[in-house]
Write a protein that holds these residues in place. Structure first.
Motif, PDB file in Angstrom:
ATOM      1  N   THR A 245       0.802  -1.221   0.000  1.00  0.00           N
ATOM      2  CA  THR A 245       0.000   0.000   0.000  1.00  0.00           C
ATOM      3  C   THR A 245       0.836   1.273   0.000  1.00  0.00           C
ATOM      4  O   THR A 245       0.287   2.367  -0.156  1.00  0.00           O
ATOM      5  CB  THR A 245      -0.909   0.075   1.252  1.00  0.00           C
ATOM      6  N   LEU A 246       2.154   1.173   0.189  1.00  0.00           N
ATOM      7  CA  LEU A 246       2.925   2.334   0.635  1.00  0.00           C
ATOM      8  C   LEU A 246       2.872   3.537  -0.301  1.00  0.00           C
ATOM      9  O   LEU A 246       2.782   4.682   0.158  1.00  0.00           O
ATOM     10  CB  LEU A 246       4.373   1.939   0.904  1.00  0.00           C
ATOM     11  N   THR A 247       2.936   3.345  -1.622  1.00  0.00           N
ATOM     12  CA  THR A 247       2.874   4.507  -2.515  1.00  0.00           C
ATOM     13  C   THR A 247       1.526   5.197  -2.396  1.00  0.00           C
ATOM     14  O   THR A 247       1.445   6.433  -2.301  1.00  0.00           O
ATOM     15  CB  THR A 247       3.133   4.083  -3.966  1.00  0.00           C
ATOM     16  N   ALA A 248       0.460   4.414  -2.380  1.00  0.00           N
ATOM     17  CA  ALA A 248      -0.877   5.008  -2.234  1.00  0.00           C
ATOM     18  C   ALA A 248      -1.053   5.622  -0.850  1.00  0.00           C
ATOM     19  O   ALA A 248      -1.735   6.643  -0.693  1.00  0.00           O
ATOM     20  CB  ALA A 248      -1.949   3.947  -2.492  1.00  0.00           C
ATOM     21  N   LEU A 249      -0.444   5.013   0.163  1.00  0.00           N
ATOM     22  CA  LEU A 249      -0.517   5.559   1.513  1.00  0.00           C
ATOM     23  C   LEU A 249       0.168   6.922   1.573  1.00  0.00           C
ATOM     24  O   LEU A 249      -0.350   7.885   2.161  1.00  0.00           O
ATOM     25  CB  LEU A 249       0.138   4.590   2.501  1.00  0.00           C
ATOM     26  N   ALA A 250       1.345   7.025   0.949  1.00  0.00           N
ATOM     27  CA  ALA A 250       2.068   8.304   0.935  1.00  0.00           C
ATOM     28  C   ALA A 250       1.287   9.364   0.174  1.00  0.00           C
ATOM     29  O   ALA A 250       1.233  10.528   0.594  1.00  0.00           O
ATOM     30  CB  ALA A 250       3.454   8.115   0.328  1.00  0.00           C
ATOM     31  N   GLU A 251       0.682   8.994  -0.938  1.00  0.00           N
ATOM     32  CA  GLU A 251      -0.131   9.954  -1.691  1.00  0.00           C
ATOM     33  C   GLU A 251      -1.301  10.440  -0.852  1.00  0.00           C
ATOM     34  O   GLU A 251      -1.593  11.641  -0.805  1.00  0.00           O
ATOM     35  CB  GLU A 251      -0.635   9.318  -2.986  1.00  0.00           C
ATOM     36  N   ALA A 252      -1.991   9.532  -0.164  1.00  0.00           N
ATOM     37  CA  ALA A 252      -3.125   9.930   0.670  1.00  0.00           C
ATOM     38  C   ALA A 252      -2.666  10.847   1.804  1.00  0.00           C
ATOM     39  O   ALA A 252      -3.334  11.828   2.133  1.00  0.00           O
ATOM     40  CB  ALA A 252      -3.822   8.693   1.233  1.00  0.00           C
ATOM     41  N   ALA A 253      -1.512  10.537   2.390  1.00  0.00           N
ATOM     42  CA  ALA A 253      -1.004  11.368   3.486  1.00  0.00           C
ATOM     43  C   ALA A 253      -0.651  12.768   2.988  1.00  0.00           C
ATOM     44  O   ALA A 253      -0.997  13.775   3.621  1.00  0.00           O
ATOM     45  CB  ALA A 253       0.210  10.702   4.130  1.00  0.00           C
ATOM     46  N   LYS A 254       0.043  12.850   1.854  1.00  0.00           N
ATOM     47  CA  LYS A 254       0.438  14.145   1.322  1.00  0.00           C
ATOM     48  C   LYS A 254      -0.762  14.962   0.866  1.00  0.00           C
ATOM     49  O   LYS A 254      -0.726  16.199   0.882  1.00  0.00           O
ATOM     50  CB  LYS A 254       1.435  13.958   0.174  1.00  0.00           C
ATOM     51  N   SER A 255      -1.817  14.280   0.460  1.00  0.00           N
ATOM     52  CA  SER A 255      -3.030  14.976   0.009  1.00  0.00           C
ATOM     53  C   SER A 255      -4.042  15.157   1.131  1.00  0.00           C
ATOM     54  O   SER A 255      -5.163  15.592   0.884  1.00  0.00           O
ATOM     55  CB  SER A 255      -3.655  14.209  -1.161  1.00  0.00           C
TER      56      SER A 255
END
Length: 551
Positions: A85-95
């Protein structure tokens, strides 16, 4: 809201508690470590949408939030299920997208398990928050706390569910667990409001720049009213495209996707008030909008968001809508000094065309195909963008009904490959709007497994693949490097054939008239249609100079 746990074991308590918190949709990839909790959530009334990859599942839950403002859950297995999940997790966190992720976790002391991993360290490194099931008698409280933190902190929260706690008998708390609503809406102190009002009234070229924080606070109407009152122009960050569409003072997107009216407005401004916008490199066009004498005021609920850009003169921790409403009262009927008049720009979106030359034989010019699709698509749509060089054409050339109809999956982390998952989430969450995904051949093939998800869930989605047979951003950036372009170029792939193999309808588009093969679908969109649009790989978007800015 209060939640009282009633379940036979910890895993069931997690599912029941999330349902009681109001989560009605869960996306995921189910394995042994998250099976029981997911099943309990579904039996408690939530719908389940299964993904083919955990990154796709998290992108779905993220898009669910962006299109509805409602939190969805994402459910994954421990260890590799979480790492996927990590790339999508980072995107959600940054957004700043609140998502509750429930993830299996190895039992205490099981350091020899193949699944053992310091999951909390990974989660926090990606920008998420890590929560845990601590003991059987705290499961309900632990789960409710994870939900509450997602709301309060506006970021993904991962609830690590240790297997031994999941299996243990869950003890109901003696008292209901409170799921607190977010606190009130903070606004600036009276003297700060008075000073900002004076700045707005005395500025000759003021701009109100709204970001995601302004949209989420409900500040659209008040911000438009303030612009009218003080003669300011309106602009938005890319992620809230469409927030002021139709307003005579709206210049559209600030940043790499700006049209000439926006560039002129922002570079000539003497006051920029950023409302819920973090002023990233993309938004500020590499900080070129600050070259002149301009005062920059940033207003955001999150203290950590203030001052990330060194050009900010005044940072104010406050809610955007509450602040703008207070400014309206403070300004009153006093005349302002603004010399800005209404904006002279096309009411319809315009896909930029760097030159008048046509596309090479057997390919489409990306601006022309974008414009034609804008004419063919219904106004009520959810536009989802993947990442890649192509994104400027749909970002600038397609209209959206409002910011909830625009899911920019690479805005935070500049990734590729999250588009198909996000399209599934948008289509599940907003079936009243046609979901339209713009993706490149790189992002599409990276996550092609989720195409089957779109088909299996019987979703109505148009997938437009801007196919240049390359990682176009790298080709254009390193074009004069002298060597190595074959590293980022690929042979032709039969994307339409791949799509048909997944059960979708597909058309290869080499000229605009090829769209006629799908005329019946456009007349009544049903199911998944994939357009493999062969675009001219030599066409470079005017935003290319910013593709690598800030790296």
């Amino acid at each position: 809201m209060s939640v009282t746990g009633r379940a036979s074991n910890g895993a069931e308590a997690v599912g029941a508690t999330l349902a009681a918190c109001g989560i009605d949709t869960v996306y995921g990839v189910v394995g042994s470590g998250n099976f029981v909790a997911t099943d309990a959530l579904v039996r408690s009334g939530a719908r389940f949408a299964g993904a083919r990859h955990e990154a796709g599942a998290l992108a779905m839950a993220d898009a669910h939030w962006r299109t509805t403002g409602r939190i969805a859950a994402c459910s994954v297995h421990q260890g590799p299920g979480l790492t996927n999940t990590l790339t999508a997790l980072a995107e959600a966190a940054k957004s700043r997208s609140p998502v509750v992720v429930i993830a299996g976790a190895t039992s205490a002391g099981m350091t020899r398990s193949n699944f053992y991993l310091e999951q909390a360290a990974l989660i926090t490194a990606a920008g998420g928050a890590a929560e845990h099931l601590h003991r059987p008698d705290t499961v309900t409280a632990d789960t409710a706390r994870a939900f509450r933190r997602a709301i309060d902190e506006q970021r993904p929260v991962v609830l690590n569910m240790a297997l031994d706690v999941q299996a243990a008998t869950a003890l109901s708390p003696e008292d209901p667990v409170a799921v607190l609503e977010p606190a009130g809406r903070p606004q600036p102190a009276a003297h700060v409001l008075a000073e900002l009002a004076e700045d707005l009234l005395s500025a000759s070229r003021p701009v109100l720049l709204a970001g995601r924080g302004a949209w989420l606070s409900g500040a659209r109407a008040a911000t438009a009213a303030l612009a009218d009152r003080v003669g300011a122009r309106l602009a938005t960050t890319a992620v809230v495209k469409g927030m002021f569409t139709g307003h005579p003072r709206d210049v559209g997107i600030a940043g790499g996707f700006s049209d000439p009216a926006a560039v002129e407005t922002l570079e000539s401004a003497d006051l920029i008030v950023a409302l819920g916008a973090t002023l990233t490199t993309w938004t500020t066009r590499g900080d070129t909008i600050f070259r002149g004498p301009v005062k920059v005021v940033q207003i955001d609920r999150e203290h950590s968001a203030l001052g990330r850009n060194g050009h900010v003169d005044v940072g104010i921790v406050a809610d955007a809508d509450a602040t703008v409403c207070a400014l309206l009262a403070e300004v009153g009927d006093r005349p302002g000094a603004s010399r800005f008049g209404p904006v002279e720009r096309s009411a319809a979106p315009v896909a930029p065309r760097p030159s008048a030359e046509g596309a090479s034989e057997g390919t489409c010019h990306p601006a022309d195909i974008t414009a034609r699709l804008e004419e063919m698509l219904p106004a009520e749509r959810s536009v989802v963008l993947d990442g890649g060089h192509f994104i400027g054409w749909p970002a600038m050339g397609w209209s959206v009904p409002d910011p909830a109809g625009f899911v920019f999956t690479s805005a935070g982390f500049q990734s590729i490959g999250l588009g198909l998952g996000a399209a599934a989430g948008a289509a599940v969450a907003r079936p009243d709007r046609l979901t339209v995904l713009a993706t490149g051949d790189g992002g599409f093939l990276m996550a092609v497994s989720e195409l089957e998800t779109l088909v299996r869930l019987n979703l109505d989605v148009l997938v437009v693949v801007y196919d240049d047979r390359a990682y176009g951003a790298e080709v254009h950036h390193f074009f004069h490097h002298g060597s190595g372009l074959d590293l980022v170029r690929f042979p032709d792939a039969d994307i339409a054939g791949i799509a048909r193999g997944a059960g979708a309808r597909a058309v290869t588009v080499r000229e605009q008239h090829d769209l006629a093969q799908a005329a019946d679908w456009f007349a009544e969109p049903r199911g998944v249609l994939v357009l493999d649009v062969r675009i001219d790989p030599t066409v470079v978007g005017p935003w290319a100079d910013q593709d690598f800015a800030g790296h």
